[in-house]
Design a protein around this motif. Sequence first.
Motif, PDB file in Angstrom:
ATOM      1  N   THR A 518      29.136  46.153  48.350  1.00 38.57           N
ATOM      2  CA  THR A 518      29.053  46.479  46.804  1.00 38.57           C
ATOM      3  C   THR A 518      30.462  46.249  46.206  1.00 38.57           C
ATOM      4  O   THR A 518      30.711  45.817  45.026  1.00 38.57           O
ATOM      5  CB  THR A 518      28.159  47.522  46.683  1.00 38.57           C
ATOM      6  N   GLU A 519      31.493  47.185  46.886  1.00 34.88           N
ATOM      7  CA  GLU A 519      32.709  47.216  46.114  1.00 34.88           C
ATOM      8  C   GLU A 519      33.360  45.862  46.433  1.00 34.88           C
ATOM      9  O   GLU A 519      34.098  45.627  45.418  1.00 34.88           O
ATOM     10  CB  GLU A 519      33.492  48.126  47.012  1.00 34.88           C
ATOM     11  N   ALA A 520      33.075  45.045  47.304  1.00 34.35           N
ATOM     12  CA  ALA A 520      33.629  43.551  47.384  1.00 34.35           C
ATOM     13  C   ALA A 520      33.175  42.739  46.027  1.00 34.35           C
ATOM     14  O   ALA A 520      34.057  42.219  45.331  1.00 34.35           O
ATOM     15  CB  ALA A 520      33.087  42.991  48.519  1.00 34.35           C
ATOM     16  N   ARG A 521      31.694  42.941  45.520  1.00 32.00           N
ATOM     17  CA  ARG A 521      31.366  42.048  44.735  1.00 32.00           C
ATOM     18  C   ARG A 521      31.917  42.624  43.317  1.00 32.00           C
ATOM     19  O   ARG A 521      32.498  41.841  42.458  1.00 32.00           O
ATOM     20  CB  ARG A 521      29.846  42.178  44.460  1.00 32.00           C
ATOM     21  N   PHE A 522      32.241  43.982  43.151  1.00 30.87           N
ATOM     22  CA  PHE A 522      32.992  44.462  42.155  1.00 30.87           C
ATOM     23  C   PHE A 522      34.263  43.961  42.055  1.00 30.87           C
ATOM     24  O   PHE A 522      34.689  43.557  40.797  1.00 30.87           O
ATOM     25  CB  PHE A 522      32.828  45.949  42.146  1.00 30.87           C
ATOM     26  N   GLN A 523      35.017  44.151  43.158  1.00 30.41           N
ATOM     27  CA  GLN A 523      36.459  43.385  42.841  1.00 30.41           C
ATOM     28  C   GLN A 523      36.327  42.087  42.609  1.00 30.41           C
ATOM     29  O   GLN A 523      37.072  41.409  42.099  1.00 30.41           O
ATOM     30  CB  GLN A 523      37.035  43.474  44.470  1.00 30.41           C
ATOM     31  N   TRP A 524      35.578  41.261  43.019  1.00 28.67           N
ATOM     32  CA  TRP A 524      35.486  39.764  42.778  1.00 28.67           C
ATOM     33  C   TRP A 524      35.155  39.299  41.428  1.00 28.67           C
ATOM     34  O   TRP A 524      35.833  38.773  40.557  1.00 28.67           O
ATOM     35  CB  TRP A 524      34.380  39.068  43.574  1.00 28.67           C
ATOM     36  N   ASN A 525      34.418  40.322  40.894  1.00 28.52           N
ATOM     37  CA  ASN A 525      34.039  40.149  39.424  1.00 28.52           C
ATOM     38  C   ASN A 525      35.360  40.542  38.482  1.00 28.52           C
ATOM     39  O   ASN A 525      35.451  39.962  37.625  1.00 28.52           O
ATOM     40  CB  ASN A 525      32.875  41.280  38.831  1.00 28.52           C
ATOM     41  N   ARG A 526      35.876  41.754  38.980  1.00 30.86           N
ATOM     42  CA  ARG A 526      37.306  41.955  38.354  1.00 30.86           C
ATOM     43  C   ARG A 526      38.383  40.737  38.456  1.00 30.86           C
ATOM     44  O   ARG A 526      38.848  40.468  37.464  1.00 30.86           O
ATOM     45  CB  ARG A 526      37.868  43.194  38.962  1.00 30.86           C
ATOM     46  N   ALA A 527      38.383  40.121  39.671  1.00 31.93           N
ATOM     47  CA  ALA A 527      39.398  39.159  39.623  1.00 31.93           C
ATOM     48  C   ALA A 527      38.683  38.032  38.808  1.00 31.93           C
ATOM     49  O   ALA A 527      39.644  37.418  38.192  1.00 31.93           O
ATOM     50  CB  ALA A 527      39.149  38.503  41.272  1.00 31.93           C
ATOM     51  N   LEU A 528      37.595  37.735  38.610  1.00 27.63           N
ATOM     52  CA  LEU A 528      37.312  36.516  37.663  1.00 27.63           C
ATOM     53  C   LEU A 528      37.402  36.823  36.156  1.00 27.63           C
ATOM     54  O   LEU A 528      37.742  36.171  35.214  1.00 27.63           O
ATOM     55  CB  LEU A 528      35.608  36.295  37.825  1.00 27.63           C
ATOM     56  N   SER A 529      37.492  38.248  35.777  1.00 32.42           N
ATOM     57  CA  SER A 529      37.742  38.815  34.312  1.00 32.42           C
ATOM     58  C   SER A 529      39.390  38.442  34.136  1.00 32.42           C
ATOM     59  O   SER A 529      39.574  38.399  33.144  1.00 32.42           O
ATOM     60  CB  SER A 529      37.456  40.112  34.294  1.00 32.42           C
ATOM     61  N   PHE A 530      40.103  38.445  35.102  1.00 36.48           N
ATOM     62  CA  PHE A 530      41.591  38.075  34.895  1.00 36.48           C
ATOM     63  C   PHE A 530      42.063  36.811  34.935  1.00 36.48           C
ATOM     64  O   PHE A 530      43.378  36.536  35.228  1.00 36.48           O
ATOM     65  CB  PHE A 530      42.321  38.968  35.962  1.00 36.48           C
TER      66      PHE A 530
END
Length: 571
Positions: A518-530
């Motif tokens: 779950t935390e992994a998906r959260f970080q990947w979504n953050r990465a996409l936002s940058f």
Amino acid sequence: MRASFLKALAAAAALAAPLPAMAEPVPAGAYLTARQAQYQSDFLSAARFYTRALAHEPDNRALMEAATVAYLALGQVDRAAPIARRLAGGDGPTQVANMALIAQYGAEERYERVLRLVDEGAGVGLLVDGLVRGWAEVGRGNMSEALAAFDAMGEERGLLGFALYHKAVALASAGDFEGAEAIYASEAAGAVQMSRRGVIARIAVLSQLDRNDDALALLEESFGADLDPELRGLRGRLEAGETLPFTHVRGPRDGLAEVFYTIAGALRGEANDDFTLLYTRVAEHLRPDHVDAMLMSAELLEDLGQHELATEAYKTVPRDHPSHQAAEIGRAQALRQAGKSDAAIEVLERLAETYGEYPAVHSALGDMMRGLERYEAAAAAYDRAIALYDGEPSRGAWFLYYARGIAHERLDEWPAAESDFRQALDLNPDQPQVLNYLGYSLVEKREHLEEALEMIERAVEARPDSGYIVDSLGWALYRLGRYEEAVGHMERAAELLPVDPIVNDHLGDVYWAVGRTTEARFQWNRALSFDPEPEEAERIRRKLEAGLDAVLAEEGGEPLAVANDVADDRR
């Protein structure tokens, strides 16, 4: 002591020229435009619109001070001083107004008036006022009073180094080179923070004392063998037995300029750049040929994002001055930042025709081309720079090999890149940038992983607060299959670089590897936002759809569960 003094000075600087509050009605458009321009360090617009606002409210002191700041930042003391005189005649002087008035009266060599300003408490601050008093007394012909003023400053906590430097220079400007060298050679001289400019002054003093051998030894000790045009010229003249003239400070007006330049050097990095700029501008006004002040003004303007003004400031350095090379390199950088890359390249290519024997010129062109992702041209420029070294390159040449290695790596010429990185480490074994870049590259290529990890660990030890280097360590541990160990380092990297897409993507991969999906998906979504690179963004989206294991399988990579065993086999 000096550090605490500078912190206090920097704190005072932050309060010296606040954005004005509109206490009285002024044209709203002019006021708001001026205020926004000042906030953005757009000094041209700020000066224009504050002046327009003053036309409607000529007695508004906040507007007067803001206009004075803007004109000083532009180096237009002749326009700042009349406004400053109006401020001084009101409810009391201000620090910025007094700077403008000292600049004007000093340039006019009205030393009695300068003394009256500081004696009446209408100066700039403890250190500036004390040094200004000393040089004003020199201007009045009272050397004994001047030396007493410098001595008095030396008794103030944390100010001995400033006082000794100016006392030595004052003595040398009056022809007392023995007295100047006695200060340089004294035990107390350890308090003097000798800048490049200060070292050159002492070299001239030693030459005046017929001690050219000592001057040469000081030059080599301070600057090494890889010299720029100015230092190379000094060395040649000393080796030829020439007695160097003492032109560092030629009289009291130059001395006043040196006060403001000295303080600018001390403030740099401690106070806001726009405040420090006021000091270099005053120094330039007092001594129009103060090239070091010109260069610092230009660099500060670059740092403030005022690239057009920086370009103009660099152009003020005369073509026949030894620092013209450095000024042209700076001008090229400012042009590139202003979006004029072709003009920047043209400047450096012309410079290479005139100063082609200096590695720094070709290195600057290589850096420019590398920044523009023209890697073949960059590598060729670095080739020319490296070829200029006779025999073994000096330790300072590490950067040329490092930068050429990056160019080769981007051109997918890994053997040449690795050779350059290792040559850079031969010259500078503990250089963290090189250790990190080579270590990370080896990790990405899954070569020599233990050696790569050791390199990155050394880089982290040298730069523990560098997010990119800490990221490299976490990623190396991940590549080695040491997932649990990688987590803490990757989390630290994300703290240091919270909006970097690569770091957040890496942290997501590490979380996935330890089962924190779950935390992994959260970080990947953050990465996409940058806003990652398109290819990286596509891969991140695929991981969000199918998971990291599936993406690795699609790519023909090693499954996470056996990555550690395979890494062991490849060492």
